[in-house]
Design an enzyme around this catalytic site. Sequence first.
Site, PDB file in Angstrom:
ATOM      1  N   SER A  63       3.170   2.810   1.475  1.00  0.00           N
ATOM      2  CA  SER A  63       1.788   2.878   0.997  1.00  0.00           C
ATOM      3  C   SER A  63       0.705   2.755   2.062  1.00  0.00           C
ATOM      4  CB  SER A  63       1.551   1.805  -0.068  1.00  0.00           C
ATOM      5  OG  SER A  63       2.142   2.186  -1.275  1.00  0.00           O
TER       6      SER A  63
ATOM      7  N   LYS B 297      -8.198  -3.185   0.900  1.00  0.00           N
ATOM      8  CA  LYS B 297      -7.555  -2.673  -0.314  1.00  0.00           C
ATOM      9  C   LYS B 297      -7.772  -3.669  -1.450  1.00  0.00           C
ATOM     10  CE  LYS B 297      -3.028  -0.826  -1.753  1.00  0.00           C
ATOM     11  NZ  LYS B 297      -1.633  -0.608  -1.321  1.00  0.00           N
TER      12      LYS B 297
ATOM     13  N   SER C 136      -0.014   4.094  -1.825  1.00  0.00           N
ATOM     14  CA  SER C 136      -1.020   3.619  -2.738  1.00  0.00           C
ATOM     15  C   SER C 136      -2.328   3.218  -2.059  1.00  0.00           C
ATOM     16  CB  SER C 136      -0.486   2.414  -3.519  1.00  0.00           C
ATOM     17  OG  SER C 136      -0.227   1.337  -2.637  1.00  0.00           O
TER      18      SER C 136
END
Lengths: 92, 490
Positions: free
Chosen positions: B177, B78, B153
Amino acid sequence: MEIDVKRVAQLAALKLSEEDTKLFAEQLPSLLGHFEKISLVDTGDLPPMVCPTDMHIEFREDDVIDWENAETAVANAPEKSGNLFKVPPVVG
Amino acid sequence: MEILKTSMTELKQHIDNGDVSCEAVTSAFLEQTKKHNTELNAYITINENAIEQAHELDKRHKAGEKLGKLGGIPIAVKDLLCTRGIRTTAGSKMLHNFVPPYSSTVTEKMDEEDAIVLGKTNLDEFAMGSSNETSYFGPVKNPWDTTRVPGGSSGGSAAAVAARMAPAAIGTDTGGSIRQPSSFTGIVGVKPTYGRVSRFGITAFASSLDQAGPMANNVKDAALLLEAISGRDGQDATSANLPVPNWVESINTNVAGKTVGLLKECFEDGAMTDEVRKVVDNSLNILKDLGVKFKEVSVPAIDTAVPIYYLIATSEASSNLARYDGVRFGHRANFDEIPAENIAEFYARTRAEGFGEEVKRRIMMGAFSLSSGYYDAYYDKACRVRALLRKQYLEALEGCELLFGPVTTSTAFKIGERIDDPIEMYNNDIFTTGCNLAGLPGMSVPAGFSSEGLPVGVQLIGRHFEEQNLFDFGQALEDELKLSEVPSVL
């Protein structure tokens, strides 16, 4: 509830556009109003919680550790002068 | 062997046995990424040195060296985790050109175990969002239906794993997330206990809630990746000084006779859509057939989880994001034509340009909650209710191995469907935020599909530092369900 969006924007260090100011003036009271139901919860004498586990915080030794050179430290600067961060002149 | 269809654990064995080279594995995933990234937008940056690094690992392996736990495995990371020399944007204009001079502990540990960072995945800006629509680099699409969101996210990580553009990925979870996008894309995602994984070098959103964790195609791969990234780190004072268990070797799917709690509040009428309910009930029945005993438990304060989460997370964010001031790194507004009248204007104009709407909204909420006259009723009260919520969770977990329930109220929604309604978007996090607020480990396990063919996960929530139970039950479900469907883009 009423929220002084301009005052909050000042605290948040954000120069909001008129459009954003209008949007947040509508949204923030309804969002925060939605969150107000927590005021009804009886928490007794529970202290406010800031860390979720029962951990013992361990501190590092206060040792000097070698890091990168100055060149690396300023590599991401929006503007630089040699190995110094450069900022535009501001008055006040 | 078809590389893209092989699990990470198996790929690692094949590399160790010399059946396949690290370079061939990395090339296969890079090819797949080239094929699908334009449509899915899962990666923001590809590591240009990935092949070279794989080649180096092959050389070491050929010379007789035993590679680490993740030897030769390319992993997507990420774009919230700092990677030295590889641009790290946090999905924001503010950091669109930021190249960190240091790495996060998570990626350092991956490096020590000989993994390769394949690329940096897309995310909601500063991890603030549940749909991946707030990214400066555009929304990610769900590989199962490209008109839908992948969740957020960590939506880029989820889409990359689901579309086999990486065998596994690292995500972060502040309020769901990792687990929500895992559920929306049919993969396994684990939010470890708070303190299990070091937060050093992870762009901070809400420091008392943030945890990084694995996202993978199966339970064993997730356990292996978590083993590699966990452990005490002197750079993060909140990282726990506990040994990292050998979760993979200890997985025990004999769950008969064990007790699992069902949170009453999560199973009330209307708590989730009928489609989600059907899949959740099916997994519940499977566990019953395996001899698991269920017990109803209650966390009455759960209806305050979303309010306290958004008050605490935004308060912490307003403080954490104060560092973006345009002086030493990141975006700076142009002052050539209209100079700043004072230093406050210098910051305020820079920040207004660098942050997107959702980030501004959250900084504003946080600044308000912490402000004089409102602090007691908002931030402080939220921290007190948080203590109550944690107490109730711990009581609910007494006498049961874990809690079982839904991850989300619905399946993946359409792109654009909820973006203009923050309350509806925030309420989506009802089942996931509790875990973060109480610091508990949580996992999303793929459990089935809706009638439209969209994936649905179930959530397992364990006691502090007892991730093993999640892996045991997750593996038991995976073995019974034997899901083999693949996303439509494949």
